[in-house]
Design a protein around this motif. Structure first.
Motif, PDB file in Angstrom:
ATOM      1  N   GLY A   1       1.119   1.259  -6.123  1.00  0.00           N
ATOM      2  CA  GLY A   1       0.143   2.207  -6.667  1.00  0.00           C
ATOM      3  C   GLY A   1      -1.009   2.516  -5.728  1.00  0.00           C
ATOM      4  N   ASP A   2      -1.047   1.875  -4.563  1.00  0.00           N
ATOM      5  CA  ASP A   2      -2.134   2.120  -3.621  1.00  0.00           C
ATOM      6  C   ASP A   2      -1.694   3.103  -2.537  1.00  0.00           C
ATOM      7  OD1 ASP A   2      -4.702   0.253  -3.881  1.00  0.00           O
ATOM      8  OD2 ASP A   2      -2.996  -0.821  -4.691  1.00  0.00           O
ATOM      9  N   THR A   3      -2.346   4.265  -2.497  1.00  0.00           N
ATOM     10  CA  THR A   3      -2.026   5.284  -1.500  1.00  0.00           C
ATOM     11  C   THR A   3      -2.715   4.940  -0.192  1.00  0.00           C
ATOM     12  OG1 THR A   3      -1.882   6.944  -3.244  1.00  0.00           O
ATOM     13  CG2 THR A   3      -2.175   7.744  -0.996  1.00  0.00           C
ATOM     14  N   SER A   4      -1.935   4.668   0.818  1.00  0.00           N
ATOM     15  CA  SER A   4      -2.476   4.229   2.106  1.00  0.00           C
ATOM     16  C   SER A   4      -3.342   5.282   2.766  1.00  0.00           C
ATOM     17  CB  SER A   4      -1.314   3.878   3.035  1.00  0.00           C
ATOM     18  OG  SER A   4      -1.741   3.841   4.373  1.00  0.00           O
TER      19      SER A   4
ATOM     20  N   MET B   1       0.853  -1.190   0.000  1.00  0.00           N
ATOM     21  CA  MET B   1       0.000   0.000   0.000  1.00  0.00           C
ATOM     22  C   MET B   1       0.888   1.239   0.000  1.00  0.00           C
ATOM     23  SD  MET B   1      -3.507   0.703   2.237  1.00  0.00           S
ATOM     24  CE  MET B   1      -4.641  -0.572   1.721  1.00  0.00           C
TER      25      MET B   1
END
Lengths: 406, 406
Positions: free
Chosen positions: B224-227, B182
């Motif tokens: 690519g997942d913004t936490s 993430m």
């Protein structure tokens, strides 16, 4: 409107074929396809927005400047992109095909799919054309051969066809498509070819296609990578005999419905056959402030690597869906979000008002073990909605792409 | 400036510790960490831009409104996000820690990392605090324990420390960080805590941090997942005795250099320890029209699933790099792009003027089999540059995330 068989050969006057001409080493794999109409067609197309554009797209765009075309030639095994003489080679291919079919090169559209950055030798295509033309057929098997000729890492053929009525006449529309990796279309997707015998002006044809792709191909993603060679082509030869559609109205609406049925069907097939995929994901966002917010939100969820891996593991890790909604950039009130997972095994509500609710992990597992999963997001914040299609992220995606060139 | 050891305990007056308090089931895994300064600190922080924000971030932001803080308490195993009483629980944790340390709750910052959407029970934290405080130390091992307490799927600890001079006095700066999945920070990354004994005003501290993260954490991506819980905190207690930095100038420049050395070091460690990663990727873009174009371009390349899988397979499939440059949205002339791969095994030029050049596949393979790969992109289109950090996409990323919760 009814679903029929026959792919691109379903409409009157279209013939197709696919052969192995030698671009690919594997001789059992077709690598060259042709679609031809017996009458001149109105033509429309949409192209990738990637700044690196495949040479065939530049040639197809030029050949479609007059809104007319009569044939499409497509090779797999080489994208004819990022090399020194790509446009020259693509023009040559159009000329070879035009000569073999007795058409002006300008009436032939060109497309290529495969590895980027290698020179495409046009010789096997020139040599293959006589047998490609000789084998043209107007039946279902001919469309199948053409669909096979454009496949790369695809594991299943993508075809669709419908019958509808315009101006009191029965019209048909059919399509073949390919796409499995490098799928995150921006204005178009990897190669899709749609044929129809409906009479419609080039301007209305382009209007229909440009409008439809926003809701279909642009809402489909396998891996977030927008290809250099995305291209959707729609040819209409008018042989159904309906009065030409030249403006909005009942007939245009019927045409748009037929087109949308075809394109959604192809999108679902592309998503379900995503490289390495074991599951097709459909994310439906409802009650968004605007359609744009709904689209951004739906696409963010089906694009998230963490959502995709959770779906692979049949794990109801819904926090990752909320996370993807949160970073999407859509205007949403995260405290109103309601979220359910649904499949043919049932439906399970996992989040309401932006916070988790108690749910049965056992039921959730059962729902998520199915092959087609709906991710249902209610934003409780307006009247707009959107749907996006994607797939899970699996070991096989990594395997397929870890050494694609060899 | 020189690299030193000691992590967050390297600067004067900082103590730290990490213990297992019971949030995680695995008793051998520390899950609660504490960093405390013996003197009040100027504090600065940057937070995720995800609209879904972890409750601890809201509390930390509130506690930092006065630009001052003295301690940070962090748990792993539960993100305290997307649940009904998150803020209340985070405030409780700050109160428990304040009471145990003799500080106002407002001087304690709070952070959490782990699963999203489950209630965080504060009881184990309250019960663990006496032993957490009793074990505080000012040595390297104390920083190690704190670094371990914030790890989730991380496989290695992330620490860094430097010594620099400001106002004629020796100052030190140290950090611990965590982050593995993430990871695609937007204004900040998963938890990073930086300490310094340099005297600097809260305004200048925030300025330094906000400027630095644009070039460091915001240029790092694992998946690519913004936490929802990204957070970088920087505490400065002034015990080095230098005249307080209150404006730009030589000392602020020295401070910025020290900060950048620390943050780049942590970014490289986070990228190299990306979930399932076998390789660290560094993408350096040079001669871009603007720094923004360079950043967009570099980040697009290290974020591409297809580039990442090619790197996993040590496959010089450079067309995918061109493709990612093309869809990045950066203002680039694709016909000028030059591209090389480099590692300690050598360097290989694969593309010039946007088209492929002949290269030895054998050499390319050797270069790409190394553990740290530089992707060097020369846009030949201006004077700006940027660097981004990422990792390959592997079977293990899928495995780790296919069933994270269980």
């Amino acid at each position: 409107m009814k679903i029929i068989s026959g792919g691109v050969c379903a409409p009157k006057g279209f013939r197709a074929n696919g052969i192995h001409c030698g671009i690919r080493r594997n001789k059992s794999k077709r690598d060259l396809s042709l679609i031809v109409s017996e009458a001149p067609c109105a033509g429309a197309a949409v192209y990738t927005r990637n700044k690196v554009k495949g040479a065939p797209l530049l040639v197809t765009r030029k050949h479609l400047e007059d809104g007319r075309a009569q044939a499409v030639i497509v090779n797999s095994g080489n994208a004819n992109t990022c090399n020194a003489d790509g446009v020259e080679v693509a023009e040559k291919i159009a000329s070879f095909a035009g000569r073999a079919l007795g058409l002006a090169p300008n009436d032939v559209l060109v497309a290529s799919t495969g590895v980027i950055g290698q020179r495409l030798d046009p010789a096997p295509i020139e040599q293959g054309l006589p047998s490609l033309v000789a084998g043209l057929g107007a039946d279902e098997e001919a469309s199948v051969r053409a669909a096979e000729g454009i496949m790369t890492t695809d594991t299943v053929r993508k075809e669709a066809a419908v019958e509808f009525t315009a101006g009191g006449r029965t019209c048909r529309m059919g399509a073949i498509g390919k796409g499995s990796g490098m799928i995150h279309p921006d204005l178009a997707t990897m190669l899709v070819f749609i044929t129809t015998d409906c009479a419609i002006s080039p301007a209305m044809l382009q209007k229909a296609l440009s409008h439809d792709v926003q809701k279909t191909f642009n809402m489909t993603s396998v891996d977030g990578d927008t290809s250099t060679n995305d291209n959707v082509v729609l040819l209409a030869n008018g042989l159904a005999g309906n009065p030409e559609i030249t403006a909005e109205g009942e007939d245009f609406t019927a045409f748009m419905q037929a087109l949308n049925t075809i394109t959604v069907s192809i999108c679902r097939k592309i998503a379900g056959d995503g490289e390495g995929a074991t599951k097709m994901l459909e994310c439906r966002v409802s009650h968004a402030k605007t359609e744009r917010d709904a689209r951004i939100c739906a696409k963010s969820v089906i694009t998230s690597s963490l959502v995709k891996t959770a779906m692979f593991g049949s794990d109801a890790n819904w926090g990752r869906v909320l996370c993807a909604i949160g970073y999407s950039g859509a205007d949403v009130d995260v405290n109103k979000v309601e979220l359910s997972f649904r499949s043919k095994a049932g439906e399970v509500l996992v989040c309401r008002d932006g916070a988790g609710v108690d749910f049965s992990e056992e039921t959730a597992k059962k729902v998520l073990l199915e092959k087609e999963i709906d991710i249902l997001i209610d934003l409780h914040d307006g009247e707009a909605g959107a749907t996006a299609w994607g797939c899970d992220l699996t070991y096989d995606y990594v395997k397929i792409n870890g050494d694609y060139r060899t």
